[in-house]
Design an enzyme around this catalytic site. Sequence first.
Site, short mmCIF file in Angstrom:
data_model
loop_
_atom_site.label_atom_id
_atom_site.label_comp_id
_atom_site.label_asym_id
_atom_site.label_seq_id
_atom_site.Cartn_x
_atom_site.Cartn_y
_atom_site.Cartn_z
N TYR A 148 -9.27 -13.47 -45.90
CA TYR A 148 -8.68 -12.13 -45.87
C TYR A 148 -9.76 -11.06 -46.08
O TYR A 148 -10.65 -11.20 -46.92
CB TYR A 148 -7.60 -11.99 -46.95
CG TYR A 148 -6.96 -10.60 -46.94
CD1 TYR A 148 -5.93 -10.30 -46.06
CD2 TYR A 148 -7.45 -9.58 -47.76
CE1 TYR A 148 -5.38 -9.03 -46.02
CE2 TYR A 148 -6.90 -8.31 -47.73
CZ TYR A 148 -5.86 -8.04 -46.86
OH TYR A 148 -5.33 -6.78 -46.81
N HIS B 135 0.83 -1.22 0.00
CA HIS B 135 0.00 0.00 0.00
C HIS B 135 0.86 1.27 0.00
O HIS B 135 0.44 2.30 0.52
CB HIS B 135 -0.95 0.06 1.19
CG HIS B 135 -1.69 -1.21 1.46
ND1 HIS B 135 -2.91 -1.50 0.91
CD2 HIS B 135 -1.36 -2.30 2.20
CE1 HIS B 135 -3.32 -2.70 1.31
NE2 HIS B 135 -2.37 -3.21 2.09
N GLN C 87 -5.31 -4.95 -43.24
CA GLN C 87 -4.19 -4.06 -43.54
C GLN C 87 -3.91 -3.14 -42.35
O GLN C 87 -2.82 -2.58 -42.22
CB GLN C 87 -4.52 -3.24 -44.80
CG GLN C 87 -3.40 -2.35 -45.26
CD GLN C 87 -3.63 -1.85 -46.67
OE1 GLN C 87 -3.49 -2.58 -47.62
NE2 GLN C 87 -4.03 -0.59 -46.79
N GLU D 225 9.51 8.59 -16.82
CA GLU D 225 8.16 9.11 -17.07
C GLU D 225 7.69 8.74 -18.48
O GLU D 225 6.55 8.34 -18.69
CB GLU D 225 8.12 10.63 -16.86
CG GLU D 225 8.15 11.01 -15.40
CD GLU D 225 8.28 12.51 -15.17
OE1 GLU D 225 8.03 12.96 -14.05
OE2 GLU D 225 8.65 13.25 -16.12
N LYS E 134 16.17 22.25 -11.24
CA LYS E 134 15.46 20.96 -11.36
C LYS E 134 16.17 19.92 -12.20
O LYS E 134 16.84 20.22 -13.18
CB LYS E 134 14.06 21.20 -11.94
CG LYS E 134 13.13 21.81 -10.92
CD LYS E 134 11.69 21.56 -11.27
CE LYS E 134 11.30 20.14 -10.96
NZ LYS E 134 10.03 19.80 -11.57
N1 ARG Z 1 -1.52 -4.48 -48.37
C1 ARG Z 1 -2.31 -5.61 -48.04
C2 ARG Z 1 -2.29 -5.81 -46.53
O1 ARG Z 1 -1.44 -5.29 -45.91
C3 ARG Z 1 -1.76 -6.84 -48.68
C4 ARG Z 1 -2.75 -7.91 -48.92
C5 ARG Z 1 -3.70 -7.50 -49.96
N2 ARG Z 1 -4.56 -8.55 -50.35
C6 ARG Z 1 -5.72 -8.32 -50.98
N3 ARG Z 1 -6.43 -9.33 -51.29
N4 ARG Z 1 -6.13 -7.10 -51.22
O2 ARG Z 1 -3.16 -6.46 -45.96
#
Ligand code: ARG
Length: 460
Positions: free
Chosen positions: A317, A156, A322, A290, A283
């Site tokens: 994806y 504490h 990105q 910090e 100072k």
């Molecule tokens: N610049 C893209 C990223 O960083 C690469 C992959 C792009 N792929 C796609 N199917 N558009 O994610």
Amino acid sequence: MSKVASGKSTASKAKLLDEFNASIMFDKELYLQDIEGSIAHVKMLSKQNIISTEAKEKIINGLHVIQKEIEDGEYEFNIADEDIHMSIESRLSALIGDDAKRMHTARSRNDQVALDFRMYVLKSNKELVELLLELERVLVDIASKHTKTLLPGMTHLQHAQPINFAYHMLAYTSMFKRDIERLEESHKRNNISPIGCAALAGSPYPTDREYEAKLLGFDSVSINCLDTVSDRDFALEILFNISTMMMHISRLSEEIILWSSSEFGFVELSDEYSTSSSIMPQKKNPDVPELLRGKTGRVNGNLISLLTVLKGLPLAYNKDMQEDKEGVFDSVKTAKISVKILSEALKGMSVDEEAMLRATKKGHLSATDLADYLTANCEYTFRDAYKLTGEVVAFAEERKKDISELNLEELQKFESNIKEDIIDTLQLESSMNARNSQGGTATCSTLVQLEYFANWLKSR
Ligand code: ARG
């Protein structure tokens, strides 16, 4: 040709899109991983007779030229190329002509970016481990000089029991050792090649993913391509590992800030690693700890940010992904400079043993030892001993003394069975050395811990 494949746009509206869509401004950081990945990829393609040996040689030579151009600062990163992958491919076309177009056979930018980014994270794991090992050496070195340096151990933020400064430093050594282990475990878990997964479903070419993985130094090949191109767990892991490490750095920084205040005066940072005020000439400010404390906030933000980006994404994806890179680049850079500067600041930090000892004499830190003494030697239950000790503390307070400064006569007024040996028992050093259990603060226990860490560092 589609807009993306040509890498060109005409209308000004499309220019705005280029700017918004592009990642080249930050993913150029991945140029080396991209080049290494492409070299391994064309080696595999040629071994599998998917491209000719001549095409492979031309591509590899071209990629080496590009690497040199980038490293010499002669390379032009163009926003119209969108990202580092397209940029290098388009420069390769300009350098070697049509053979450049064979490089992207049996892969997609989806597995390419998964590869480059993973390689960057794995490399960063290793670099951070090296820097942390250096920090550990500094901490162990400080600890080796202070196994008998008393200071108040606190709970504490109140004086609790006497400990030694080595013991305190070794608490941080323990934390950073766990950080090293986490980074290494993460490296091991994620050292799996994503390349060859192509867009999401694998590829129809007779590729050899194992061979390509081996060329790139991976332990194995990923199991399921759909997962692989969607997976950013490796990035989350380094963000979490950095956040945890920075939280440890931040706690140590907080203590250094407190300790270097005139209220404590336990340590002094070297002039080299302190700053001055622009208006108050007297100072000396602890800007380094910090800033370390402050930067911890930003790396935590990067972790939450990526978790949030990923949480709603359908497989596989999505362009949202990105957004995975900038936070990781930022956290890695922040972590690396933070560990380095902390090591340097600690090397130059001086320890005021006298000030620590003076502070240890405030707060009746050996009160628990009196209660333990009464329990062990005067047939008290611990609760009764605790109560009587409270009365002794109040008496000492009245006399403006620490409990360790009372004489035998004063103590015997409370309990006549108290013997001469109490005087030694209540000394702060005795109190510290009484806690000699495994992992305790006694100098002998601290030395065991010190040896443990020194041996571990020697084995590294
Ligand atoms: N610049 C893209 C990223 O960083 C690469 C992959 C792009 N792929 C796609 N199917 N558009 O994610």
